[in-house]
Design an enzyme around this catalytic site. Structure first.
Site, PDB file in Angstrom:
ATOM      1  N   ARG A 136     -66.166  -3.699  61.068  1.00 42.10           N
ATOM      2  CA  ARG A 136     -67.589  -3.306  60.896  1.00 42.10           C
ATOM      3  C   ARG A 136     -67.888  -1.897  61.392  1.00 42.10           C
ATOM      4  O   ARG A 136     -69.025  -1.564  61.710  1.00 42.10           O
ATOM      5  CB  ARG A 136     -68.533  -4.302  61.568  1.00 42.10           C
ATOM      6  N   GLU A 200     -66.288  25.647  45.445  1.00 35.63           N
ATOM      7  CA  GLU A 200     -67.300  25.030  46.336  1.00 35.63           C
ATOM      8  C   GLU A 200     -67.828  26.057  47.347  1.00 35.63           C
ATOM      9  O   GLU A 200     -68.965  25.964  47.788  1.00 35.63           O
ATOM     10  CB  GLU A 200     -66.710  23.820  47.075  1.00 35.63           C
ATOM     11  N   LYS A 242     -73.881  23.515  55.346  1.00 32.22           N
ATOM     12  CA  LYS A 242     -73.836  22.072  55.077  1.00 32.22           C
ATOM     13  C   LYS A 242     -74.393  21.286  56.254  1.00 32.22           C
ATOM     14  O   LYS A 242     -75.124  20.301  56.071  1.00 32.22           O
ATOM     15  CB  LYS A 242     -72.413  21.618  54.731  1.00 32.22           C
ATOM     16  N   ARG A 256     -80.432  17.375  50.225  1.00 33.23           N
ATOM     17  CA  ARG A 256     -78.957  17.312  50.192  1.00 33.23           C
ATOM     18  C   ARG A 256     -78.433  17.389  48.755  1.00 33.23           C
ATOM     19  O   ARG A 256     -77.317  17.830  48.505  1.00 33.23           O
ATOM     20  CB  ARG A 256     -78.453  16.046  50.899  1.00 33.23           C
ATOM     21  N   ASN A 260     -75.138  19.439  45.121  1.00 41.33           N
ATOM     22  CA  ASN A 260     -74.554  19.013  43.845  1.00 41.33           C
ATOM     23  C   ASN A 260     -74.705  20.079  42.759  1.00 41.33           C
ATOM     24  O   ASN A 260     -74.504  19.784  41.578  1.00 41.33           O
ATOM     25  CB  ASN A 260     -75.205  17.701  43.379  1.00 41.33           C
ATOM     26  N   HIS A 267     -68.940  16.973  36.668  1.00 37.41           N
ATOM     27  CA  HIS A 267     -68.406  15.604  36.596  1.00 37.41           C
ATOM     28  C   HIS A 267     -68.172  15.178  35.149  1.00 37.41           C
ATOM     29  O   HIS A 267     -67.217  14.459  34.856  1.00 37.41           O
ATOM     30  CB  HIS A 267     -69.367  14.625  37.296  1.00 37.41           C
TER      31      HIS A 267
HETATM   32  P1  NAD Z   1     -56.716  16.279  47.435  1.00 44.21           P
HETATM   33  O1  NAD Z   1     -57.029  15.588  48.683  1.00 44.21           O
HETATM   34  O2  NAD Z   1     -56.145  15.479  46.322  1.00 44.21           O
HETATM   35  O3  NAD Z   1     -55.753  17.507  47.738  1.00 44.21           O
HETATM   36  C1  NAD Z   1     -55.297  18.309  46.665  1.00 44.21           C
HETATM   37  C2  NAD Z   1     -53.764  18.404  46.667  1.00 44.21           C
HETATM   38  O4  NAD Z   1     -53.357  19.249  47.726  1.00 44.21           O
HETATM   39  C3  NAD Z   1     -53.055  17.073  46.899  1.00 44.21           C
HETATM   40  O5  NAD Z   1     -51.896  17.059  46.107  1.00 44.21           O
HETATM   41  C4  NAD Z   1     -52.650  17.134  48.377  1.00 44.21           C
HETATM   42  O6  NAD Z   1     -51.520  16.372  48.658  1.00 44.21           O
HETATM   43  C5  NAD Z   1     -52.379  18.590  48.539  1.00 44.21           C
HETATM   44  N1  NAD Z   1     -52.551  19.138  49.873  1.00 44.21           N
HETATM   45  C6  NAD Z   1     -53.554  18.890  50.741  1.00 44.21           C
HETATM   46  N2  NAD Z   1     -53.463  19.715  51.799  1.00 44.21           N
HETATM   47  C7  NAD Z   1     -52.368  20.475  51.602  1.00 44.21           C
HETATM   48  C8  NAD Z   1     -51.769  21.527  52.330  1.00 44.21           C
HETATM   49  N3  NAD Z   1     -52.320  22.014  53.444  1.00 44.21           N
HETATM   50  N4  NAD Z   1     -50.630  22.083  51.832  1.00 44.21           N
HETATM   51  C9  NAD Z   1     -50.109  21.652  50.649  1.00 44.21           C
HETATM   52  N5  NAD Z   1     -50.661  20.686  49.908  1.00 44.21           N
HETATM   53  C10 NAD Z   1     -51.773  20.106  50.382  1.00 44.21           C
HETATM   54  O7  NAD Z   1     -58.000  16.997  46.811  1.00 44.21           O
HETATM   55  P2  NAD Z   1     -59.207  17.852  47.418  1.00 44.21           P
HETATM   56  O8  NAD Z   1     -59.496  18.883  46.408  1.00 44.21           O
HETATM   57  O9  NAD Z   1     -58.984  18.233  48.821  1.00 44.21           O
HETATM   58  O10 NAD Z   1     -60.394  16.786  47.433  1.00 44.21           O
HETATM   59  C11 NAD Z   1     -60.875  16.191  46.245  1.00 44.21           C
HETATM   60  C12 NAD Z   1     -61.526  14.890  46.597  1.00 44.21           C
HETATM   61  O11 NAD Z   1     -62.613  15.154  47.484  1.00 44.21           O
HETATM   62  C13 NAD Z   1     -62.114  14.174  45.405  1.00 44.21           C
HETATM   63  O12 NAD Z   1     -61.769  12.814  45.477  1.00 44.21           O
HETATM   64  C14 NAD Z   1     -63.616  14.339  45.570  1.00 44.21           C
HETATM   65  O13 NAD Z   1     -64.342  13.264  45.029  1.00 44.21           O
HETATM   66  C15 NAD Z   1     -63.732  14.395  47.057  1.00 44.21           C
HETATM   67  N6  NAD Z   1     -64.933  15.080  47.550  1.00 44.21           N
HETATM   68  C16 NAD Z   1     -65.673  14.439  48.507  1.00 44.21           C
HETATM   69  C17 NAD Z   1     -66.789  15.060  49.020  1.00 44.21           C
HETATM   70  C18 NAD Z   1     -67.557  14.390  50.121  1.00 44.21           C
HETATM   71  O14 NAD Z   1     -68.622  14.882  50.484  1.00 44.21           O
HETATM   72  N7  NAD Z   1     -67.062  13.314  50.689  1.00 44.21           N
HETATM   73  C19 NAD Z   1     -67.175  16.333  48.580  1.00 44.21           C
HETATM   74  C20 NAD Z   1     -66.390  16.960  47.605  1.00 44.21           C
HETATM   75  C21 NAD Z   1     -65.268  16.322  47.102  1.00 44.21           C
HETATM   76  N1  GLY Z   2     -70.499  17.131  48.530  1.00 41.32           N
HETATM   77  C1  GLY Z   2     -71.889  16.881  48.463  1.00 41.32           C
HETATM   78  C2  GLY Z   2     -72.446  16.262  49.691  1.00 41.32           C
HETATM   79  O1  GLY Z   2     -71.758  16.099  50.672  1.00 41.32           O
HETATM   80  O2  GLY Z   2     -73.592  15.901  49.694  1.00 41.32           O
END
Ligand code: NAD
Ligand code: GLY
Length: 383
Positions: A136, A200, A242, A256, A260, A267
């Site tokens: 939880r 971003e 942020k 917030r 987006n 998307h």
């Molecule tokens: P990811 O986590 O898939 O990383 C991208 C690639 O880089 C992967 O292959 C990973 O293994 C590799 N990698 C990571 N760090 C590395 C490093 N230091 N050296 C070498 N390789 C490395 O993708 P991302 O772009 O970091 O994140 C995308 C995800 O984030 C999506 O699922 C998206 O929906 C999510 N997201 C969430 C939020 C939120 O607010 N929670 C905001 C934006 C995006």
């Molecule tokens: N990535 C958008 C948010 O965190 O609200």
């Protein structure tokens, strides 16, 4: 609100910057610097309830950065168990979440055990969600290793997984207890991932910080090419922006949604590309931000020169700024609009768009007519 970098000149000398996310009893620090991973144990030990953590990472990051973190945790006397998940977006699903929770329970986690997410947004999102629902709710720490994760996903407490219905449709708001953004970990990140994360970064300038966009026009190429000082300054600026937005509207009932910008279009492009390597999230957002400004221009809200300036900057750092060379013949305005209508930002059947009056002056709009979007998409696909 202006978040232009101003006081981080000493960063290149190894100085660590702290940004506070102010959320009452759920407040936490974001530490930004270089070589933070080597000192992580000493910092983390201060906030642990018990000297026991589970580190969750992916197969790429494990070989590059897990040994440094494990050594540092061990030096601080913290008992560590590591779990390595497959790299890639496919990991953010129910099956991997169930497996991860089972592994955490097998490792006998208790309410005072802390999870540590070491990786990009995929690892941060699934680990955060596991922490939100295990027993939880337990603490978790973000150690983001992609530029996207350092400037966006590790901060603000959005956690979750994808389902067959779409991305991030199941999840929870669960804030981390600490974020450690070590820009040195970005040295191993593939160049394309850096540029996607940079999409971003640009977003923050476009939303409410024109001086930051000016700064990026000058410093963006150096940032993309690996300069640590520029990276630290940019990560700090984005995290301050942020943190302010999240502190004011944690659960996205208002401003917030500005974060987006470019995402409603982005998307749809990602969905049409099958969430594959053909188009990374940050690349889709880059095109989406240009589309959002074009839409603002079409509605007579914004000068077309602003849109052209953004597109020129994105191209200067090798990010896509249009659908040219990206869209397949199968892409149609109707299909893209259909993806948009499945977006979780749809309220009372109305699409939400982030529009702008100029660079640094974005606002939320829920009254854009689908016909206007349709005609913009027709033009974009024909170009
Ligand atoms: P990811 O986590 O898939 O990383 C991208 C690639 O880089 C992967 O292959 C990973 O293994 C590799 N990698 C990571 N760090 C590395 C490093 N230091 N050296 C070498 N390789 C490395 O993708 P991302 O772009 O970091 O994140 C995308 C995800 O984030 C999506 O699922 C998206 O929906 C999510 N997201 C969430 C939020 C939120 O607010 N929670 C905001 C934006 C995006
Ligand atoms: N990535 C958008 C948010 O965190 O609200």
């Amino acid at each position: 609100m202006t978040n232009a970098p101003s006081k981080t000149v000493s960063n290149s000398n190894g100085h660590t910057v702290t940004v506070r996310v102010d959320l009452g009893e759920r407040s936490y620090d974001i530490l930004i610097g270089e070589n933070l991973l080597d000192n992580a144990g000493a910092v983390i030990t201060e906030i642990l309830r018990q000297p026991r953590v589970i580190v969750i990472t992916d197969s790429n990051v494990a070989s590059l950065h897990l040994p440094a973190l494990e050594t540092s945790l061990s030096k601080a006397g913290i008992e560590t168990h590591s779990i390595i998940l497959p790299a890639g977006e496919q990991t953010k699903d129910f099956a991997h979440l169930a497996g991860l929770l089972d592994q955490c329970l097998d490792a006998r986690i208790a309410r005072d055990t802390t999870l540590i997410a070491l990786g990009g947004g995929v690892i941060g999102d699934i680990t955060g969600f596991a922490a939100a629902i295990a027993l939880r709710g337990i603490d978790f720490i973000q150690i983001p290793t992609t530029l996207l994760a350092q400037v966006d996903s590790s901060v603000g407490g959005k956690t979750g997984i994808n389902t067959k219905h779409g991305k991030n449709l199941v999840g929870a708001f669960h804030q981390p207890a600490l974020v450690l953004a070590d820009v040195a970990t970005l040295d191993t990140l593939p160049e394309r991932e850096i540029r996607a994360g940079y999409g971003e970064v640009v977003k923050y300038g476009l939303i409410n910080d024109a001086p930051f966009f000016n700064w990026l026009e000058k410093n963006g190429p150096a940032l993309c090419n690996g300069e640590h000082a520029a990276r630290i300054q940019a990560v700090e600026t984005c995290c301050r922006a942020k943190a302010a937005i999240v502190a004011a509207d944690e659960h996205e009932s208002g401003q917030r949604a500005l974060l987006n910008l470019g995402h409603t279009f982005g998307h749809a492009f990602e969905a049409e590309s099958g969430y594959s390597d053909k188009l990374l999230h940050g690349e889709a957002v880059a095109i989406g931000m240009v589309m959002a400004f074009s839409l603002s221009g079409k509605l007579g809200l914004c000068n077309d020169e602003e849109t052209a300036r953004i597109a020129a900057h994105l191209k200067a750092v090798n990010l896509p700024a249009s659908l040219s060379g990206i869209a397949e013949p199968s892409w149609t305005p109707a299909r893209l609009l259909s993806h948009m209508s499945q977006d979780k930002k749809v309220l009372a059947g109305q699409l939400t768009f982030i529009l702008a009056r100029r660079i640094g002056e974005a606002f939320i709009s829920r009254d854009v007519k689908p016909e206007t979007v349709q005609s913009l998409l027709e033009e974009a696909l024909a170009a």
